[in-house]
Motif scaffolding. Structure first.
Motif, PDB file in Angstrom:
ATOM      1  N   ALA A 415      58.589  -0.788  24.403  1.00  0.00           N
ATOM      2  CA  ALA A 415      58.358  -1.231  25.777  1.00  0.00           C
ATOM      3  C   ALA A 415      59.612  -1.010  26.618  1.00  0.00           C
ATOM      4  CB  ALA A 415      57.962  -2.709  25.792  1.00  0.00           C
ATOM      5  N   GLN A 416      60.767  -1.298  26.009  1.00  0.00           N
ATOM      6  CA  GLN A 416      62.045  -1.118  26.715  1.00  0.00           C
ATOM      7  C   GLN A 416      62.236   0.327  27.145  1.00  0.00           C
ATOM      8  OE1 GLN A 416      65.639  -2.216  24.573  1.00  0.00           O
ATOM      9  NE2 GLN A 416      64.987  -4.333  24.591  1.00  0.00           N
ATOM     10  N   VAL A 417      62.025   1.262  26.218  1.00  0.00           N
ATOM     11  CA  VAL A 417      62.315   2.656  26.564  1.00  0.00           C
ATOM     12  C   VAL A 417      61.304   3.194  27.567  1.00  0.00           C
ATOM     13  CG1 VAL A 417      63.461   3.124  24.382  1.00  0.00           C
ATOM     14  CG2 VAL A 417      61.044   3.693  24.638  1.00  0.00           C
ATOM     15  N   LEU A 418      60.135   2.529  27.664  1.00  0.00           N
ATOM     16  CA  LEU A 418      59.184   2.944  28.694  1.00  0.00           C
ATOM     17  C   LEU A 418      59.556   2.341  30.043  1.00  0.00           C
ATOM     18  CD1 LEU A 418      55.859   2.692  26.695  1.00  0.00           C
ATOM     19  CD2 LEU A 418      56.828   4.775  27.682  1.00  0.00           C
ATOM     20  N   GLY A 419      60.598   1.503  30.053  1.00  0.00           N
ATOM     21  CA  GLY A 419      61.070   0.956  31.313  1.00  0.00           C
ATOM     22  C   GLY A 419      60.438  -0.375  31.694  1.00  0.00           C
ATOM     23  N   TYR A 420      59.687  -1.010  30.752  1.00  0.00           N
ATOM     24  CA  TYR A 420      59.104  -2.322  31.045  1.00  0.00           C
ATOM     25  C   TYR A 420      60.225  -3.323  31.258  1.00  0.00           C
ATOM     26  CZ  TYR A 420      54.368  -1.182  29.288  1.00  0.00           C
ATOM     27  OH  TYR A 420      53.132  -0.665  29.093  1.00  0.00           O
ATOM     28  N   THR A 421      60.041  -4.243  32.217  1.00  0.00           N
ATOM     29  CA  THR A 421      60.991  -5.340  32.335  1.00  0.00           C
ATOM     30  C   THR A 421      60.677  -6.350  31.238  1.00  0.00           C
ATOM     31  OG1 THR A 421      59.519  -6.607  33.749  1.00  0.00           O
ATOM     32  CG2 THR A 421      61.051  -5.114  34.851  1.00  0.00           C
ATOM     33  N   GLN A 424      57.354  -8.074  31.952  1.00  0.00           N
ATOM     34  CA  GLN A 424      56.216  -7.186  31.676  1.00  0.00           C
ATOM     35  C   GLN A 424      56.006  -7.039  30.180  1.00  0.00           C
ATOM     36  OE1 GLN A 424      57.633  -3.824  33.913  1.00  0.00           O
ATOM     37  NE2 GLN A 424      56.181  -4.163  35.584  1.00  0.00           N
ATOM     38  N   LYS A 428      52.483  -8.147  28.541  1.00  0.00           N
ATOM     39  CA  LYS A 428      51.613  -7.036  28.167  1.00  0.00           C
ATOM     40  C   LYS A 428      51.637  -6.754  26.671  1.00  0.00           C
ATOM     41  CE  LYS A 428      50.068  -5.940  32.167  1.00  0.00           C
ATOM     42  NZ  LYS A 428      48.637  -6.012  32.460  1.00  0.00           N
ATOM     43  N   VAL A 429      52.773  -7.002  26.033  1.00  0.00           N
ATOM     44  CA  VAL A 429      52.929  -6.573  24.643  1.00  0.00           C
ATOM     45  C   VAL A 429      53.071  -7.768  23.691  1.00  0.00           C
ATOM     46  CG1 VAL A 429      54.339  -5.226  23.043  1.00  0.00           C
ATOM     47  CG2 VAL A 429      53.974  -4.403  25.385  1.00  0.00           C
TER      48      VAL A 429
ATOM     49  N   ASN B  79      66.547   0.055  33.456  1.00  0.00           N
ATOM     50  CA  ASN B  79      65.127   0.422  33.423  1.00  0.00           C
ATOM     51  C   ASN B  79      64.844   1.666  34.254  1.00  0.00           C
ATOM     52  OD1 ASN B  79      64.390  -1.600  31.683  1.00  0.00           O
ATOM     53  ND2 ASN B  79      64.030  -3.077  33.340  1.00  0.00           N
ATOM     54  N   PHE B  95      51.363   0.227  20.919  1.00  0.00           N
ATOM     55  CA  PHE B  95      50.984  -1.173  21.128  1.00  0.00           C
ATOM     56  C   PHE B  95      49.592  -1.401  20.542  1.00  0.00           C
ATOM     57  CE2 PHE B  95      53.641  -0.289  25.061  1.00  0.00           C
ATOM     58  CZ  PHE B  95      54.814  -0.740  24.462  1.00  0.00           C
ATOM     59  N   LEU B 111      55.105   0.435  36.251  1.00  0.00           N
ATOM     60  CA  LEU B 111      56.372   0.726  36.924  1.00  0.00           C
ATOM     61  C   LEU B 111      56.131   1.367  38.287  1.00  0.00           C
ATOM     62  CD1 LEU B 111      58.322   1.995  33.821  1.00  0.00           C
ATOM     63  CD2 LEU B 111      57.930  -0.320  34.617  1.00  0.00           C
TER      64      LEU B 111
END
Lengths: 510, 246
Positions: A415-421, A424, A428-429, B79, B95, B111
């Motif tokens: 999730a981090q590398v996809l840019g999720y805060t 989020q 979401k996860v 990010n 996921f 995003l």
């Protein structure tokens, strides 16, 4: 599903069978007293001065002294068995105790036990705070009055056989509350959660003496009543033996001597004219007619139903608040700010490390004893919900934590590398996966909560089980407790069914 | 396309775990269009280097510039930088609570890089490219390892990254599934994607990479074209390593 229905039906019929068995009173009473070596006396260990625990931790009291003397004269060993007052009938019916000898009011219970002659003539009095301004019974209008659950005071004010005068008096009260013991009654009075206590005169005299001048008795009494020693219905042989010895004691002056010792001479009435005798009481018991099992069942179930709503309310509100609060506590527990994490950890350890019953008492009485705030009646209900919520949130927090930690670290990294805060990522996860992990332990807690709602009785909040105990006591039958069990079982069956459905819904992924 | 445009540059990059120095003063540049294979023995720091580029590991010294932005600077919104870097893990890390299609399209929507419709179209296009259109509504648990890794690659591509990082992408796969993943990566390389691949697949490094880095004990042991590194190794540790793996 079909198989489950069959199992459910089996259990139901089993329980119904047990109820039928309980409905019949067993007649396996020992008919001869020749071989008797012990006498087990059941008493409420908080009922001064009749039977209680003194400063040395010994059980003492007027009734116990009488019992001691009776045993000595018969060559029996006296066993002093403190009992939960609400379970006295079960104790007696199962022969765990031989008699109830503990300021036991016979009025209104004439047909439920085999009685000795009345040996104490007692009255109900009202105790108030000395500075309350309440001076006579009419001052009690719009006040909160407290009584011990299943006590003579309750019967005198609101029982089936209450006199018209007493019923009229009761109708002027704002509320008539019930507590489990006299100590909590006095705590309620002191904290301002109640304005008056209605109780036995002997007990009142004793309590006021022990607690000092902050409390006083109103001069008017409420009703007159008598104490007797109660035996299991039909156990006349033991009753006769005990009664005979008691009269011996009256003859030789021991009875008067013991009454004197406990400052009860004014009330001791064994053998006096006009008091109830065993003979009269036996005759009354013989004329009672049996209610059919189904009538009784329906009657009790109807009475308990009014408590189901209260239990349900505690259950639903506790879940509504504690499930989300647990999430917040879980976040605090995992916080990178050390003091926050420590504080939350401490909170959780207190909540898990002490009895819920004690926590409820602290939540309710804490504001008075710590800050001196006087308590309103409505706070009673809030305290129940706050206490339950704080406790359950701590358990849920730990369950959530295990669920969060069971989500692989790779999920967070992805999730981090996809840019999720962080937020989020959580919603979401992490959260959906956590929910799936925690369903089985959360179900456990929810089912426990259904049963724990009965603990609300410590704050005199009348939910179903408290009601069941009261009905059981007033009817001298354990059937209400079994019906309560049945209600809990059905309730939990529904809860388990719903949780199972949710788990199945979540099974769309692995 | 300018071949010499620098996308990633590390300056004196250091990383220690306690007393253990894992990366020692690494100065490495990755230019646009390069396909770099990083090889080396276990524990030499390959994965740590890769993870330092998008700050999954925080460097203990030096700088990491991504498209000119220093990500070791705390005021930088990491990010935003991560959106330019796609990453594929050994363990796929799909996921499990989302369908395949949602795995791919959720990040661009979350995003606000794309509208829902755009993201959905992009996901369909990517699924078609990896040959899994029929799995769009399945959950990851229904897929084989090779299929999962292809979805993971598609998920990274959905963000239109400037560079793709692969951390041993075939190491967790059954042997018969390695090929499908490597051929997808080869296609990407031929399309001009800039890639940094930590791998034990020497055949892939030889055939697809434009440059091979041999890492040893936290340092670059050798840096050159595949021909130079594999056919004419100079570093004695590289020679030893190659004699074991080839």
């Amino acid at each position: 599903m079909k198989k489950k229905t069959i199992i459910f039906m089996l259990i139901m019929s089993l329980m119904a069978g047990m109820l039928v068995a309980c409905g019949k009173s067993s007649d396996d009473v020992v008919n001869t007293e020749a071989g008797r070596t012990t006498l087990i006396v059941g008493f409420d260990a908080e009922f001064k001065p009749y039977g209680y625990k003194d400063e040395n931790g010994e059980y003492v009291g007027f009734d116990l002294d009488l019992a001691e003397e009776v045993c000595e004269r018969n060559g029996w060993n006296l066993v002093k068995q403190p009992i939960d007052w609400a379970s006295k009938d079960m104790e007696l019916n199962s022969n765990s105790i031989d008699c109830i000898w503990n300021g036991f009011t016979l009025n209104g219970r004439e047909t439920d036990y085999t009685w000795t002659d009345a040996y104490v003539d007692n009255s109900q009095v009202v105790v108030v705070k000395s500075n309350s301004g309440i001076r006579e019974l009419t001052d009690l209008a719009d006040k909160n009055v407290i009584v011990q659950a299943d006590s003579s005071a309750l019967a005198a004010l609101a029982g089936e056989d209450a006199s018209e005068d007493n019923k009229a008096l009761r109708s002027t009260f704002k509320e008539l509350q019930q507590v489990g013991d006299y100590n909590s009654a006095f705590m309620n009075l002191e904290a301002g959660a109640a304005d008056a206590i209605c109780m036995d005169i002997g007990v009142a005299k004793y309590e006021i003496e022990a607690r000092g001048n902050d409390f006083m008795m109103l001069p008017d009494t409420i009703s007159s009543e008598e104490y007797g020693v109660g035996f299991k219905l039909g156990n006349t042989s033991l009753r006769d033996a005990v009664l005979e010895t008691l009269y011996e004691m009256v003859e030789d002056g021991t009875y008067a001597q013991i009454s004197d010792k406990w400052d009860l001479s004014d009330f001791a009435c064994l053998g006096n004219e006009g008091t109830s005798t065993a003979k009269e009481l036996d005759a009354m018991a013989a004329t009672t007619k049996d209610e059919s099992f189904l009538e009784k069942f329906a009657d009790i179930a109807g009475q308990l139903l009014s408590g189901v709503g209260a239990s349900l309310l505690i259950f639903i509100l506790t879940l509504c608040f504690s499930l989300p609060l647990g999430l917040l506590i879980c976040a605090g527990r995992r916080s990178k700010i050390k003091p926050v994490a420590w504080l939350v950890k401490f909170y959780i350890s207190i909540m898990r490390g002490t009895p819920l019953m004690l926590q409820l008492l602290v939540v309710f009485f804490g504001p008075f004893y710590v800050f001196g705030w006087s308590l309103s009646t409505s706070y009673r209900f809030y305290a129940v919900i706050i206490g339950f919520t704080l406790n359950y949130a701590a358990y849920f927090a730990e369950i959530y934590r295990s669920g969060v930690e069971a989500v692989p670290v790779g999920q967070h990294e992805a999730a981090q590398v996809l840019g999720y805060t962080k937020i989020q990522t959580f919603w979401k996860v992490t959260f959906p996966q956590m929910v799936k992990h925690v369903m089985p332990p959360v179900t456990n807690e929810v089912i426990t909560l259904v049963k724990d709602t009965s603990l609300a009785f410590v704050l005199a909040y009348t939910e179903m089980f408290t009601l069941a105990k009261q009905v059981a006591a007033s009817q001298a039958s354990i059937m209400p407790l079994f019906i309560a069990g049945l209600f809990y079982y059905i309730f939990n069956y529904v809860v388990a069914f719903i949780m199972e459905r949710i788990e199945k819904k979540l099974a769309y992924y692995k | 396309m300018k071949d010499n445009e620098i996308l990633i540059e590390t300056k004196e990059l250091c990383k220690s775990f306690g007393d253990h120095e894992v990366l020692k003063n690494l100065n490495i540049t990755v230019s646009k269009g390069e396909v770099i294979a990083i090889i080396g023995p276990s524990g030499c720091g390959k994965s740590t280097f890769l993870r330092s580029i998008n700050k999954l590991e925080t460097p203990t010294g030096g700088k990491v510039l991504v498209d000119g932005t220093d990500i070791t600077d705390k005021s930088v919104n990491i990010n935003k930088v991560r959106e330019k870097i796609g990453m594929v893990f050994q363990q796929f890390n799909l996921f499990p609570n989302m369908t395949i299609k949602n795995n791919i399209m959720l990040a661009p929507i979350q995003l606000k890089k794309m509208s829902k419709e755009e993201a959905s179209n992009k996901a369909d296009e990517l699924l078609k490219r990896i040959g899994l259109e029929d799995k769009a509504q399945s959950y990851p648990s229904k897929l084989s390892g090779g299929q999962k890794q292809r979805v993971a690659i598609a998920r990274a591509l959905a963000m239109n990254p400037a560079v793709m990082l692969f951390d041993e992408p075939t190491s967790a796969l059954d042997p018969e599934m390695v090929g499908e993943v490597l051929s997808l990566m080869k296609e990407l390389a031929l399309d001009g994607m800039t890639m940094v691949v930590v791998t034990h697949e020497m055949g892939f490094a030889k055939e697809v990479a434009t440059r091979v880095l041999f890492m040893n004990d936290g340092e670059i042991g050798e840096d050159g074209t595949p021909t130079e590194v594999f056919d004419n190794p100079k570093n004695p540790r590289l020679k030893e390593f190659l004699s074991k793996v080839l």
